[in-house]
Design an enzyme around this catalytic site. Structure first.
Site, PDB file in Angstrom:
ATOM      1  N   LYS A 188       0.755  -1.220  -0.090  1.00 33.99           N
ATOM      2  CA  LYS A 188       0.121  -0.099  -0.222  1.00 33.99           C
ATOM      3  C   LYS A 188       0.830   1.344  -0.083  1.00 33.99           C
ATOM      4  CE  LYS A 188      -4.259  -2.029   2.026  1.00 33.99           C
ATOM      5  NZ  LYS A 188      -3.771  -3.373   1.894  1.00 33.99           N
TER       6      LYS A 188
HETATM    7  C1  LIG Z   1      -4.443  -4.479   1.172  1.00 30.01           C
HETATM    8  C2  LIG Z   1      -3.765  -5.854   1.011  1.00 30.01           C
HETATM    9  C3  LIG Z   1      -4.166  -6.720  -0.039  1.00 30.01           C
HETATM   10  C4  LIG Z   1      -5.283  -6.900  -0.690  1.00 30.01           C
HETATM   11  O1  LIG Z   1      -5.123  -5.649  -1.613  1.00 30.01           O
HETATM   12  P1  LIG Z   1      -6.466  -5.399  -2.429  1.00 30.01           P
HETATM   13  O2  LIG Z   1      -6.047  -4.021  -3.198  1.00 30.01           O
HETATM   14  O3  LIG Z   1      -7.585  -4.907  -1.376  1.00 30.01           O
HETATM   15  O4  LIG Z   1      -7.116  -6.443  -3.182  1.00 30.01           O
HETATM   16  C5  LIG Z   1      -3.275  -7.786   0.075  1.00 30.01           C
HETATM   17  N1  LIG Z   1      -2.156  -8.044   0.936  1.00 30.01           N
HETATM   18  C6  LIG Z   1      -1.769  -7.143   1.845  1.00 30.01           C
HETATM   19  C7  LIG Z   1      -0.391  -7.353   2.676  1.00 30.01           C
HETATM   20  C8  LIG Z   1      -2.424  -6.080   1.840  1.00 30.01           C
HETATM   21  O5  LIG Z   1      -2.127  -5.056   2.735  1.00 30.01           O
END
Ligand SMILES: *Cc1c(COP(=O)(O)O)cnc(C)c1O
Length: 461
Positions: free
Chosen positions: A110
């Site tokens: 993120k």
């Molecule tokens: C947020 C997250 C996901 C999922 O990603 P999306 O874009 O919501 O599908 C998967 N793995 C981790 C470690 C995350 O923080």
């Protein structure tokens, strides 16, 4: 480039307006009016670009209202905070590629989007002489990445609610150890749902929202998706040679943001064979793709908590395209969801879904087993989210194209689970050990909207 809403209720707006709007004002999600296409010659010419140069090539096609030099600088600053010179390096283990997206400050993918979004907000706010108060609820990953994306930024104050004692230790420290005065952590005596309900209620109070310029950072902001499109191009360019071979991506999925970015890359012309949507026990999207069954279930808590989601907010963007950009068809689908808890698609629509995606659901036992097996075979540690994607890729992806698995978090961020899988403690990087010595700052509150509202009003920027 102009942006429209999936619900068809707004006149086209510019990129900067789309970033500031977040959720479309008609309740839909914003999308570009068209996808710029990249020819194979152009793609070849990008082969030797570094990450930030490539990011500029991809992102600039969607902007149009930020001067080139400003945009270049903004992108450069966003990725200079990553600890790896390649930003998102690609490593090969046992014949499959792992795209390491966890070299940002909070060790999860993120950061790729939220470092960029924080700088974008600051740029636009200063230009418009405006202020923004961000309020959000987190179960761990989004909150820490958002806080680090906006800490110290002019014109922005952020309030993040998390369930007290219910995030991982590292996630809590990444949030509460940030000393910048524009960052406020609220630990709620309650669950993540309590936090989310409070935030929803605050946003629902339109006078309050208007008066205090409230904004959100959840995964529906178009700029977040856009920043993630870049690493699909980057990984493709690193995994292929000049013989333009298609590659497949395996994506551990929660809110459908990350995998939608892959779909956008494919729409732009990137030769992607399969997009594999990997889920844990919260498998509504897998049921949809494999069994045409999009019916809501209950959220189950798993060892990959960032994927514990029933309603994937970004899925609406895909449905809009699946329905040939027909807002009325989309609205009908959401009315059906509200009334009957499900969405139904025609045979023809489902056939198209299956040309766009394949999917597999991996349960917790198989996830833990994959962490252990992959470590035994390669000496490489997978975090539980990445392990879901790797297991799905090994089970489902064809051998005739390169397999790239998105590594969405560093194993140290979920060390409790990794230890459970391996039977011993995994090594912890210095950036994590360091956290334990830091001073922390956090307000502990009951799950009461008035208490939270009062705190926000007295600390607003
Ligand atoms: C947020 C997250 C996901 C999922 O990603 P999306 O874009 O919501 O599908 C998967 N793995 C981790 C470690 C995350 O923080």
């Amino acid at each position: 480039m102009r942006y429209i809403s999936t619900r068809g209720g707004i006149a086209p707006i510019s990129f900067k307006d789309a970033v500031m709007m977040g959720l479309a004002s008609d309740g839909g999600l914003l999308l570009p009016q068209s996808y710029p296409s990249v020819s194979s010659e152009e793609l070849e010419s990008w082969r030797n670009l570094g990450y930030t140069e490539l990011a500029f090539e991809v992102i600039s096609r969607y902007v149009g209202d930020i001067p080139e030099n400003d945009l270049r600088n903004l992108i450069k600053r966003s990725y200079s905070t990553f600890s790896h010179p390649e930003v998102t390096p690609l490593v090969k283990k046992n014949g499959i590629y792992i795209l390491e997206l966890f070299h940002g400050v909070t060790l999860a993918f993120k950061d790729v989007a939220l470092q960029f979004l924080g700088n974008l907000f600051e740029h636009i706010l200063s230009e418009r002489n405006q202020k923004l108060n961000i309020i959000g609820a987190t179960s761990g990953d989004t909150g820490s990445a958002a806080i680090h994306g906006v800490r110290g930024k002019k014109g922005i104050t952020i309030f993040i609610l998390h369930p007290h004692g219910k995030t991982s230790a590292v996630q809590a420290l990444q949030m509460t150890s940030v000393p910048d005065p524009n960052v406020h952590n609220i630990a709620v005596n309650g669950t993540f749902d309590d936090c989310q309900d409070i935030v929803k209620e605050l946003f629902g109070d339109l006078d309050f929202k208007e008066k205090y310029s409230l904004g959100a950072v959840n995964s529906i902001n178009w700029a977040r998706v856009l920043a993630q499109v870049v690493y699909y191009f980057y990984a493709w360019l690193r995994a292929t040679d000049e013989a333009v071979s298609p590659v497949s991506f395996s994506v551990p999925t929660g809110n459908f943001g990350d995998i939608f970015a892959g779909y956008v890359a494919k729409k732009m012309g990137l030769p992607i064979d399969k997009l594999l949507l990997a889920t844990n026990e919260n498998n509504i999207l897998t049921r949809f793709i494999n069994d045409s069954d999009y019916s809501l279930g209950k959220v189950v808590a798993t060892v990959s908590p960032s994927m514990d989601i029933q309603i994937a907010s970004n899925f609406e963007r895909y449905l809009f395209h699946l329905f040939n950009n027909d807002s009325d068809r989309l609205k009908k689908a959401f009315t059906e969801l509200k009334e009957y808890g499900r969405i139904s698609c025609s045979t023809d629509e489902m056939a198209r879904v299956r040309t766009d995606f394949c999917s597999s659901s991996v349960d917790q036992e198989a996830t833990l087993q994959e962490i252990a097996e992959f470590y035994t075979e390669t000496g490489y540690l997978l975090d539980p989210h990445t392990a879901v994607g790797v297991k799905a890729a090994l089970d489902l992806l064809p051998d005739n194209s390169a397999k790239i698995c998105l590594a969405t978090a560093h194993p140290a961020k979920f060390s409790e689970t990794v230890e459970l899988a391996l039977g011993f403690k995994a090594p912890v990087p210095a950036s994590v050990t360091e956290l334990y010595g830091r001073q922390t700052r956090c307000e502990i509150m009951d799950a009461d909207i008035e208490t939270v509202r009062e705190f926000i009003v007295t600390h607003i920027g």
